[in-house]
Design an enzyme around this catalytic site. Structure first.
Site, PDB file in Angstrom:
ATOM      1  N   TYR A 195     121.257  92.420  82.214  1.00 13.30           N
ATOM      2  CA  TYR A 195     121.132  93.180  83.465  1.00 13.30           C
ATOM      3  C   TYR A 195     119.725  93.774  83.582  1.00 13.30           C
ATOM      4  O   TYR A 195     118.995  93.474  84.511  1.00 13.30           O
ATOM      5  CB  TYR A 195     122.161  94.328  83.495  1.00 13.30           C
ATOM      6  CG  TYR A 195     123.532  93.958  84.029  1.00 13.30           C
ATOM      7  CD1 TYR A 195     124.028  92.672  83.918  1.00 13.30           C
ATOM      8  CD2 TYR A 195     124.334  94.920  84.638  1.00 13.30           C
ATOM      9  CE1 TYR A 195     125.295  92.357  84.413  1.00 13.30           C
ATOM     10  CE2 TYR A 195     125.598  94.606  85.129  1.00 13.30           C
ATOM     11  CZ  TYR A 195     126.069  93.329  85.010  1.00 13.30           C
ATOM     12  OH  TYR A 195     127.316  93.030  85.503  1.00 13.30           O
ATOM     13  N   GLN A 197     124.392  90.946  77.455  1.00 15.09           N
ATOM     14  CA  GLN A 197     124.366  91.396  78.852  1.00 15.09           C
ATOM     15  C   GLN A 197     122.930  91.398  79.372  1.00 15.09           C
ATOM     16  O   GLN A 197     122.117  92.236  78.958  1.00 15.09           O
ATOM     17  CB  GLN A 197     124.937  92.822  78.924  1.00 15.09           C
ATOM     18  CG  GLN A 197     124.941  93.428  80.312  1.00 15.09           C
ATOM     19  CD  GLN A 197     125.330  94.910  80.308  1.00 15.09           C
ATOM     20  OE1 GLN A 197     125.140  95.600  79.302  1.00 15.09           O
ATOM     21  NE2 GLN A 197     125.864  95.390  81.397  1.00 15.09           N
ATOM     22  N   GLU A 222     132.352  98.716  81.610  1.00 13.53           N
ATOM     23  CA  GLU A 222     131.418  99.160  80.576  1.00 13.53           C
ATOM     24  C   GLU A 222     131.682 100.624  80.234  1.00 13.53           C
ATOM     25  O   GLU A 222     131.373 101.088  79.151  1.00 13.53           O
ATOM     26  CB  GLU A 222     129.972  98.976  81.059  1.00 13.53           C
ATOM     27  CG  GLU A 222     128.942  99.173  79.944  1.00 13.53           C
ATOM     28  CD  GLU A 222     127.499  99.065  80.421  1.00 13.53           C
ATOM     29  OE1 GLU A 222     127.275  98.871  81.619  1.00 13.53           O
ATOM     30  OE2 GLU A 222     126.617  99.184  79.567  1.00 13.53           O
ATOM     31  N   GLU A 241     121.251 111.474  83.023  1.00 11.06           N
ATOM     32  CA  GLU A 241     120.784 112.007  84.322  1.00 11.06           C
ATOM     33  C   GLU A 241     121.529 111.308  85.454  1.00 11.06           C
ATOM     34  O   GLU A 241     121.949 111.942  86.430  1.00 11.06           O
ATOM     35  CB  GLU A 241     119.265 111.798  84.485  1.00 11.06           C
ATOM     36  CG  GLU A 241     118.400 112.654  83.579  1.00 11.06           C
ATOM     37  CD  GLU A 241     118.362 112.146  82.142  1.00 11.06           C
ATOM     38  OE1 GLU A 241     118.707 110.967  81.902  1.00 11.06           O
ATOM     39  OE2 GLU A 241     117.993 112.938  81.240  1.00 11.06           O
TER      40      GLU A 241
HETATM   41  C1  LIG Z   1     120.252 100.962  72.830  1.00  9.92           C
HETATM   42  C2  LIG Z   1     120.270 100.388  74.206  1.00  9.92           C
HETATM   43  C3  LIG Z   1     120.963  99.224  74.448  1.00  9.92           C
HETATM   44  C4  LIG Z   1     120.940  98.646  75.725  1.00  9.92           C
HETATM   45  N1  LIG Z   1     121.588  97.460  75.915  1.00  9.92           N
HETATM   46  C5  LIG Z   1     121.479  96.834  77.114  1.00  9.92           C
HETATM   47  C6  LIG Z   1     122.045  95.544  77.290  1.00  9.92           C
HETATM   48  O1  LIG Z   1     122.658  94.966  76.377  1.00  9.92           O
HETATM   49  N2  LIG Z   1     121.879  94.941  78.475  1.00  9.92           N
HETATM   50  C7  LIG Z   1     121.223  95.530  79.514  1.00  9.92           C
HETATM   51  O2  LIG Z   1     121.141  94.937  80.577  1.00  9.92           O
HETATM   52  N3  LIG Z   1     120.667  96.765  79.374  1.00  9.92           N
HETATM   53  C8  LIG Z   1     120.776  97.423  78.194  1.00  9.92           C
HETATM   54  N4  LIG Z   1     120.210  98.663  78.013  1.00  9.92           N
HETATM   55  C9  LIG Z   1     119.406  99.218  79.086  1.00  9.92           C
HETATM   56  C10 LIG Z   1     119.974 100.446  79.759  1.00  9.92           C
HETATM   57  O3  LIG Z   1     121.032 100.093  80.619  1.00  9.92           O
HETATM   58  C11 LIG Z   1     118.808 101.106  80.505  1.00  9.92           C
HETATM   59  O4  LIG Z   1     117.894 101.559  79.522  1.00  9.92           O
HETATM   60  C12 LIG Z   1     119.260 102.246  81.353  1.00  9.92           C
HETATM   61  O5  LIG Z   1     119.989 101.788  82.449  1.00  9.92           O
HETATM   62  C13 LIG Z   1     118.040 103.071  81.867  1.00  9.92           C
HETATM   63  O6  LIG Z   1     117.107 102.250  82.466  1.00  9.92           O
HETATM   64  P1  LIG Z   1     115.565 102.302  82.065  1.00  9.92           P
HETATM   65  O7  LIG Z   1     115.463 102.227  80.582  1.00  9.92           O
HETATM   66  O8  LIG Z   1     114.849 101.275  82.874  1.00  9.92           O
HETATM   67  O9  LIG Z   1     115.068 103.748  82.480  1.00  9.92           O
HETATM   68  P2  LIG Z   1     114.748 104.250  83.974  1.00  9.92           P
HETATM   69  O10 LIG Z   1     115.834 103.838  84.902  1.00  9.92           O
HETATM   70  O11 LIG Z   1     113.362 103.866  84.316  1.00  9.92           O
HETATM   71  O12 LIG Z   1     114.826 105.818  83.759  1.00  9.92           O
HETATM   72  C14 LIG Z   1     113.790 106.561  83.121  1.00  9.92           C
HETATM   73  C15 LIG Z   1     114.177 108.028  83.163  1.00  9.92           C
HETATM   74  O13 LIG Z   1     114.319 108.473  84.521  1.00  9.92           O
HETATM   75  C16 LIG Z   1     115.615 108.989  84.763  1.00  9.92           C
HETATM   76  N5  LIG Z   1     116.093 108.603  86.091  1.00  9.92           N
HETATM   77  C17 LIG Z   1     116.034 107.360  86.646  1.00  9.92           C
HETATM   78  N6  LIG Z   1     116.595 107.382  87.873  1.00  9.92           N
HETATM   79  C18 LIG Z   1     117.049 108.642  88.086  1.00  9.92           C
HETATM   80  C19 LIG Z   1     117.749 109.294  89.166  1.00  9.92           C
HETATM   81  N7  LIG Z   1     118.111 108.637  90.263  1.00  9.92           N
HETATM   82  N8  LIG Z   1     118.046 110.604  89.015  1.00  9.92           N
HETATM   83  C20 LIG Z   1     117.685 111.302  87.898  1.00  9.92           C
HETATM   84  N9  LIG Z   1     117.016 110.746  86.851  1.00  9.92           N
HETATM   85  C21 LIG Z   1     116.716 109.424  86.936  1.00  9.92           C
HETATM   86  C22 LIG Z   1     116.510 108.349  83.696  1.00  9.92           C
HETATM   87  O14 LIG Z   1     117.648 109.126  83.417  1.00  9.92           O
HETATM   88  C23 LIG Z   1     115.551 108.278  82.504  1.00  9.92           C
HETATM   89  O15 LIG Z   1     115.516 109.519  81.832  1.00  9.92           O
HETATM   90  C24 LIG Z   1     120.235  99.277  76.770  1.00  9.92           C
HETATM   91  C25 LIG Z   1     119.544 100.475  76.519  1.00  9.92           C
HETATM   92  C26 LIG Z   1     119.547 101.024  75.258  1.00  9.92           C
HETATM   93  C27 LIG Z   1     118.776 102.296  75.010  1.00  9.92           C
END
Ligand SMILES: Cc1cc2nc3c(=O)[nH]c(=O)nc-3n(C[C@H](O)[C@H](O)[C@H](O)COP(=O)(O)OP(=O)(O)OC[C@H]3O[C@@H](n4cnc5c(N)ncnc54)[C@H](O)[C@@H]3O)c2cc1C
Length: 398
Positions: A128, A126, A244, A385
């Site tokens: 994304y 995926q 998902e 969150e």
């Molecule tokens: C083990 C693992 C596997 C994954 N596999 C995939 C995959 O196969 N494909 C893929 O596309 N993605 C994948 N992901 C990514 C995952 O979808 C993202 O990590 C997730 O959506 C969070 O995005 P970010 O890491 O950019 O954190 P951010 O969005 O930058 O968030 C950082 C922090 O801020 C908080 N935050 C952000 N916005 C808000 C809000 N509006 N209100 C309150 N708090 C907020 C979050 O909760 C988090 O604590 C994976 C992640 C992990 C850990």
């Protein structure tokens, strides 16, 4: 709402249990239940055993080669597979891109990809998330420009689970940048062996390698690999994210962890007695067991709501949060069981055929990694969150 299983459902449960007991290869079962390393080939082998029985795609309609099961049957199937030690069926092909292809794909895309998802001839990942686009997915920047009959795709994806094993990626790309960020996004199917793609591993805290960075440098993607309408990929992406969230409660994992906790607490000693007989530790196990039971009933209520055709509100978000908390709590108790032996970790002992020694014995060796690995449940599939935000919106309208 009657949450008891009907005679037909009990019979179905017995049938699934007998099948999994007879057909799940012992080496795979031992890896899974021992929290050892499970390889690509193990997932594929189990998927093909299920597909040969006609159970390869529990969530698909019969017309596409699926089981056509209702939510109760799917849940029974999941529970039995989990409890017997089957590896999870990888969701990226089966329950993410496949439903999207069924709804938005062309007949040619369906014919080309669906059978290979069922047989796991293709492994999907995926694409994304990006370095600047996770929770705020609409700000993604990977560009795709239509040149002749091809899109030229340039950008970077991150956290791409199992990209190192995948031969296909479904990716969100930006095909226009004017207007709202949600406009101008498209979903493309990208072969991972295309020129210009490179995959770089991300080693996680537990030392494992599930996630990756994927770099795309002017990758040529044929225009027929567009799913749905150009610039309308957000609609498709949201549909996929809805899928998902299936199995989001993680109940099977909670139960598997609880069982492991009890097994290990029976073998570890405190003051000459098994730890499980220590009243204070026993209390903690009892509390977690109650949490798991409550979680099971909450899931049963959700399934019952789904069965009655009522739309789901914040319930999946609540279950996702609770499931991740329970898994993290059991992870902590497992570490408490292992005491000082939780820390030394022998990487080679994560393989089933390891014959050497480890400081605390092979059963304790994976526990620290497991504890660290379980942190991720609060992040993927929409962080806790973000789920709380959804609950707030749905229940109190904030
Ligand atoms: C083990 C693992 C596997 C994954 N596999 C995939 C995959 O196969 N494909 C893929 O596309 N993605 C994948 N992901 C990514 C995952 O979808 C993202 O990590 C997730 O959506 C969070 O995005 P970010 O890491 O950019 O954190 P951010 O969005 O930058 O968030 C950082 C922090 O801020 C908080 N935050 C952000 N916005 C808000 C809000 N509006 N209100 C309150 N708090 C907020 C979050 O909760 C988090 O604590 C994976 C992640 C992990 C850990």
């Amino acid at each position: 709402m009657d949450l008891r299983e009907s005679p037909e459902e009990l019979q179905f449960r017995a049938e699934v249990r007998a099948f999994v007991a007879a057909e799940l290869p012992d080496d795979i079962r031992r890896k899974v239940l021992g929290f050892l390393r499970v390889e690509r080939e193990d997932y594929v082998r189990w998927q093909r055993i299920l597909a040969a029985r006609g159970w390869g795609a529990p969530g698909w309609p019969v017309a596409h080669g699926g089981c056509g099961w209702n939510a109760v049957q799917r849940n029974i199937f999941d529970e039995e597979c989990f409890s017997a030690g089957a590896p999870r069926q990888m969701p990226f092909g089966l329950s993410m891109i496949a439903p999207v292809l069924m709804k938005y794909g062309t007949a040619a895309q369906q014919a080309r990809f669906l059978p290979r998802i069922l047989s796991m001839d293709d492994w999907w990942c995926q694409g994304y998330s990006e370095p600047g686009a996770g929770s705020d997915l609409a700000s993604l920047k990977t560009r795709a420009e239509l040149v002749g009959g091809h899109y030229l795709v340039t950008g970077q994806k991150i956290w791409t689970s199992f990209a190192q094993w995948a031969n296909w990626m479904f990716a969100l790309v930006r095909t226009a940048s004017d207007g709202k960020p949600q406009r101008g996004i498209s979903l493309l199917l990208i072969p991972m062996d295309a020129k210009g793609i490179s995959v770089r591993p991300i080693r996680t805290l537990d030392g494992g390698h599930d996630v990756n960075e994927v770099f795309l440098d002017a990758v040529q993607v044929p225009v027929e690999n567009l799913v749905g309408t150009e610039n309308d990929g957000w609609t498709v992406a949201k549909y996929l994210l809805g899928h998902e969230r299936t199995n989001i409660a993680g109940l099977g994992m909670c139960k598997r962890l609880l069982r492991r906790l009890k097994e290990i607490a029976r073998t570890q000693m405190k003051h000459g007695q098994p730890l499980i007989d220590d009243p204070r530790f026993r209390d903690k196990v009892a509390k977690i067991e109650i949490d798991v039971l409550a979680h099971e009933w909450a899931l049963a209520r959700l399934i019952s709501l789904e069965q009655s055709g009522r739309g789901l509100g914040a319930e999946p978000s609540m279950l996702k949060i609770r499931g991740s908390e329970i898994q993290a709590d059991i992870g902590e108790l497992l570490i408490e069981c292992a005491g000082p032996y939780a820390l030394p970790h022998v990487e080679a002992a994560m393989d089933l055929d390891y014959e050497g020694e480890t400081p605390g014995g092979v059963e304790l060796n994976p526990l620290a990694g497991l504890y660290l690995d379980l942190r991720k449940v609060a992040i993927y599939g929409g962080t806790n969150e973000i789920q709380r935000g959804l609950i707030g919106k749905s229940i109190v309208g904030v």
